[in-house]
Design a protein around this motif. Structure first.
Motif, short mmCIF file in Angstrom:
data_model
loop_
_atom_site.label_atom_id
_atom_site.label_comp_id
_atom_site.label_asym_id
_atom_site.label_seq_id
_atom_site.Cartn_x
_atom_site.Cartn_y
_atom_site.Cartn_z
N TYR A 1 -31.24 19.01 -8.77
CA TYR A 1 -32.01 19.80 -8.87
C TYR A 1 -33.74 19.30 -8.78
CZ TYR A 1 -31.87 16.31 -12.57
OH TYR A 1 -31.81 15.10 -12.97
N LEU A 2 -34.70 20.38 -9.39
CA LEU A 2 -36.15 19.55 -8.87
C LEU A 2 -36.21 19.25 -10.53
CD1 LEU A 2 -37.57 22.23 -5.80
CD2 LEU A 2 -36.55 19.49 -6.01
N THR A 3 -37.72 18.45 -10.41
CA THR A 3 -38.34 18.67 -11.77
C THR A 3 -39.50 18.58 -11.78
OG1 THR A 3 -36.59 16.96 -13.05
CG2 THR A 3 -38.48 16.92 -14.08
N LEU A 4 -39.96 19.89 -12.30
CA LEU A 4 -40.76 20.34 -11.98
C LEU A 4 -41.88 20.07 -13.04
CD1 LEU A 4 -39.88 22.24 -10.23
CD2 LEU A 4 -40.59 24.31 -11.64
N LYS A 5 -43.52 19.80 -13.19
CA LYS A 5 -44.69 18.90 -14.39
C LYS A 5 -45.46 20.04 -14.13
CE LYS A 5 -47.48 15.33 -13.74
NZ LYS A 5 -47.73 14.31 -13.17
N PHE A 6 -45.63 20.94 -15.88
CA PHE A 6 -47.11 21.39 -16.18
C PHE A 6 -47.65 20.48 -17.35
CE2 PHE A 6 -43.48 23.58 -14.74
CZ PHE A 6 -44.59 24.35 -13.57
N ASN A 7 -49.15 21.15 -17.47
CA ASN A 7 -49.82 20.88 -18.20
C ASN A 7 -49.71 22.15 -19.37
OD1 ASN A 7 -51.98 19.23 -19.95
ND2 ASN A 7 -52.25 17.73 -18.82
N LEU A 8 -49.24 22.41 -20.93
CA LEU A 8 -49.44 23.41 -21.33
C LEU A 8 -49.83 22.64 -22.79
CD1 LEU A 8 -46.71 25.06 -20.31
CD2 LEU A 8 -48.68 25.36 -18.76
N ASN A 9 -51.25 23.56 -22.77
CA ASN A 9 -52.37 23.09 -23.81
C ASN A 9 -52.09 22.30 -23.82
OD1 ASN A 9 -51.50 26.02 -24.89
ND2 ASN A 9 -49.45 25.92 -25.60
N GLY A 10 -52.28 20.81 -23.23
CA GLY A 10 -53.00 19.76 -23.43
C GLY A 10 -51.32 19.68 -23.07
N LYS A 11 -50.90 19.61 -23.05
CA LYS A 11 -48.82 18.94 -23.06
C LYS A 11 -48.78 18.22 -21.66
CE LYS A 11 -45.84 17.84 -26.86
NZ LYS A 11 -44.90 18.81 -27.76
N ASN B 1 -45.30 34.21 -15.70
CA ASN B 1 -46.19 34.99 -15.97
C ASN B 1 -47.59 34.57 -14.84
OD1 ASN B 1 -45.62 36.31 -17.67
ND2 ASN B 1 -45.31 34.64 -19.51
N THR B 2 -47.80 33.28 -14.75
CA THR B 2 -48.61 32.06 -14.15
C THR B 2 -49.43 32.19 -12.81
OG1 THR B 2 -49.00 30.78 -14.64
CG2 THR B 2 -49.67 32.25 -16.60
N ILE B 3 -47.23 32.34 -12.54
CA ILE B 3 -47.29 31.24 -11.17
C ILE B 3 -47.68 32.58 -9.36
CG2 ILE B 3 -45.93 29.93 -9.68
CD1 ILE B 3 -47.56 28.44 -11.83
N LYS B 4 -48.62 32.09 -9.24
CA LYS B 4 -48.29 33.06 -7.26
C LYS B 4 -48.84 32.03 -6.31
CE LYS B 4 -53.59 32.85 -8.20
NZ LYS B 4 -53.17 32.15 -9.21
N VAL B 5 -48.30 32.58 -5.62
CA VAL B 5 -48.15 32.49 -4.21
C VAL B 5 -50.11 31.77 -3.35
CG1 VAL B 5 -48.24 33.31 -1.72
CG2 VAL B 5 -46.92 33.69 -2.93
N GLY B 6 -49.36 30.77 -3.68
CA GLY B 6 -50.35 29.92 -3.04
C GLY B 6 -50.93 28.85 -3.98
N ASP B 7 -50.10 28.86 -5.28
CA ASP B 7 -50.79 27.87 -5.69
C ASP B 7 -49.61 26.53 -5.75
OD1 ASP B 7 -51.71 29.64 -7.38
OD2 ASP B 7 -50.71 29.64 -9.41
N PHE B 8 -50.07 25.20 -6.44
CA PHE B 8 -49.82 24.26 -6.38
C PHE B 8 -49.08 23.68 -6.99
CE2 PHE B 8 -52.24 24.23 -1.79
CZ PHE B 8 -51.55 23.06 -1.52
N ILE B 9 -47.82 23.29 -7.37
CA ILE B 9 -46.96 22.52 -8.10
C ILE B 9 -46.50 21.26 -8.29
CG2 ILE B 9 -44.77 22.99 -9.95
CD1 ILE B 9 -44.87 25.66 -9.73
N ASN B 10 -46.57 20.26 -9.37
CA ASN B 10 -46.18 19.33 -9.55
C ASN B 10 -44.93 19.47 -9.24
OD1 ASN B 10 -48.82 17.68 -9.26
ND2 ASN B 10 -49.08 17.86 -11.35
N VAL B 11 -43.89 19.02 -8.62
CA VAL B 11 -42.71 18.48 -8.73
C VAL B 11 -42.07 16.98 -7.74
CG1 VAL B 11 -40.58 19.84 -6.51
CG2 VAL B 11 -43.18 21.39 -7.30
N MET B 12 -40.99 16.72 -8.55
CA MET B 12 -39.71 15.31 -8.30
C MET B 12 -39.06 15.78 -7.52
SD MET B 12 -39.33 12.80 -11.28
CE MET B 12 -39.61 12.77 -12.48
N PRO B 13 -39.02 14.46 -6.20
CA PRO B 13 -37.90 15.21 -5.25
C PRO B 13 -36.45 15.12 -5.67
CG PRO B 13 -39.74 13.13 -4.49
CD PRO B 13 -39.75 14.13 -6.57
N PRO B 14 -35.61 15.64 -5.58
CA PRO B 14 -34.93 16.05 -6.00
C PRO B 14 -33.92 14.82 -6.32
CG PRO B 14 -34.56 17.18 -3.44
CD PRO B 14 -35.76 16.37 -3.89
N ASP B 15 -32.64 15.45 -7.32
CA ASP B 15 -32.49 14.11 -8.00
C ASP B 15 -30.28 15.17 -8.80
OD1 ASP B 15 -30.99 12.01 -9.00
OD2 ASP B 15 -32.99 11.77 -10.45
#
Ligand SMILES: Cc1cc2nc3c(=O)[nH]c(=O)nc-3n(C[C@H](O)[C@H](O)[C@H](O)COP(=O)(O)OP(=O)(O)OC[C@H]3O[C@@H](n4cnc5c(N)ncnc54)[C@H](O)[C@@H]3O)c2cc1C
Length: 264
Positions: free
Chosen positions: A41-51, A87-101
């Motif tokens: 799996y991959l782990t994705l990181k987001f900053n949502l509402n300051g968290k 709802n918000t992610i679209k083609v061309g966006d960049f997302i923080n992703v941790m290598p597979p584990d």
């Protein structure tokens, strides 16, 4: 180890009414870093509402077939990250992703001759789908027997792709669909085409026992992979153990493990 890399979104695709897939481009210089085994799996990181929020998603792509990395997520009303992605992610966006584990994977080898039993339900198909595609393409002497449980016909994820696999590898790949709430007016079985039979019900003790009986070991070297809701995982494990499948041949992935400090 906990390093994140920014990966570009290549595609966002609505798979079913409540499931969306996201594909990521992996630049040449990160190919080795993002190398993976089917099931991981991959782990994705987001900053949502300051968290800062992290969520893991199993790869449904195959490392030997697809160049990009693909995940598929189930959308449940009011759940945070899955809806944010939808709802918000679209083609061309960049997302923080941790290598597979992850330790739920198959070490696929061309020379293997094994029998794989795959049990998946709902979004639990994601790592199983990666395992399935990779094994069928790479291990020409291995057999795969799979049960895939869903709620309705419309919620079957990757149906078209699975049907293509049945067509291509039908001599060493058996897939049994089972639906807990079929739309059609069924009794126990439904035959939508010459090749396919759909069952009614959940993946329970009776079905698992029937399945193992109906499709006995092709090669002695058998492995059992399970992914789905917690109760389905527990039930399937229990049933396999009751028919003397050794513990070390049973592998499972649970999506309910929390890996984020914001989890309830
Ligand atoms: C190894 C691994 C692989 C995974 N692979 C996949 C995959 O391939 N596809 C997939 O769809 N998912 C996968 N998951 C699950 C995924 O990581 C997320 O858990 C899932 O998408 C839900 O996250 P969310 O932020 O959308 O929901 P959340 O908002 O975190 O909600 C999740 C649950 O918590 C409850 N909840 C939320 N807030 C509260 C609160 N304040 N109080 C009480 N209850 C609350 C919600 O009702 C819901 O039941 C995987 C998980 C793991 C660990």
């Amino acid at each position: 180890m906990n390093k994140f890399y920014q990966l570009k979104v290549l595609e966002v695709k609505k798979e079913t009414q409540d499931c969306v897939s996201v594909s990521f481009d992996v630049p040449y210089e990160l190919h080795e870093t993002f190398n993976y085994k089917p099931g991981q799996y991959l782990t994705l990181k987001f900053n949502l509402n300051g968290k800062e929020i992290r969520r893991s998603y199993s790869l449904c792509s195959s490392p030997v077939i697809e160049k990009s990395l693909r995940i598929s997520l189930k959308l449940v009303k009011n759940e945070l990250v899955s809806n944010h992605i939808n709802n918000t992610i679209k083609v061309g966006d960049f997302i923080n992703v941790m290598p597979p584990d992850g330790r739920f994977f198959v070490d696929v080898k061309k020379e293997n001759s094994k029998t794989y039993y795959l049990f998946s339900a709902g979004s639990g198909i994601t790592p199983i789908f990666s395992i399935l595609k990779t094994v069928l393409l790479t291990e020409e002497c291995s057999y795969v027997y799979m049960i895939y449980g869903n709620r309705t016909e419309n919620s079957i994820l990757f149906k078209k792709e699975l049907d293509k696999l049945i067509e291509k590898y039908g001599d060493r790949f058996i897939l049994e669909y089972t639906l807990s709430h079929p739309n059609s007016n069924w009794n126990d079985l439904w035959k939508p085409s010459k090749e396919q039979i759909f069952r009614k019900g959940r993946i329970d003790t009776k079905l698992v026992k029937w399945f193992i009986n109906e499709f006995p070991l092709y090669a002695k070297n058998a492995e059992y992979y399970i992914c789905g809701p917690e109760t389905m995982i527990e039930n399937t494990k229990k049933t396999l153990k009751a028919i003397d499948v050794p513990n070390e041949r049973i592998f499972f992935e649970s999506f309910e493990r929390t890996n984020s400090n914001d989890s309830p």
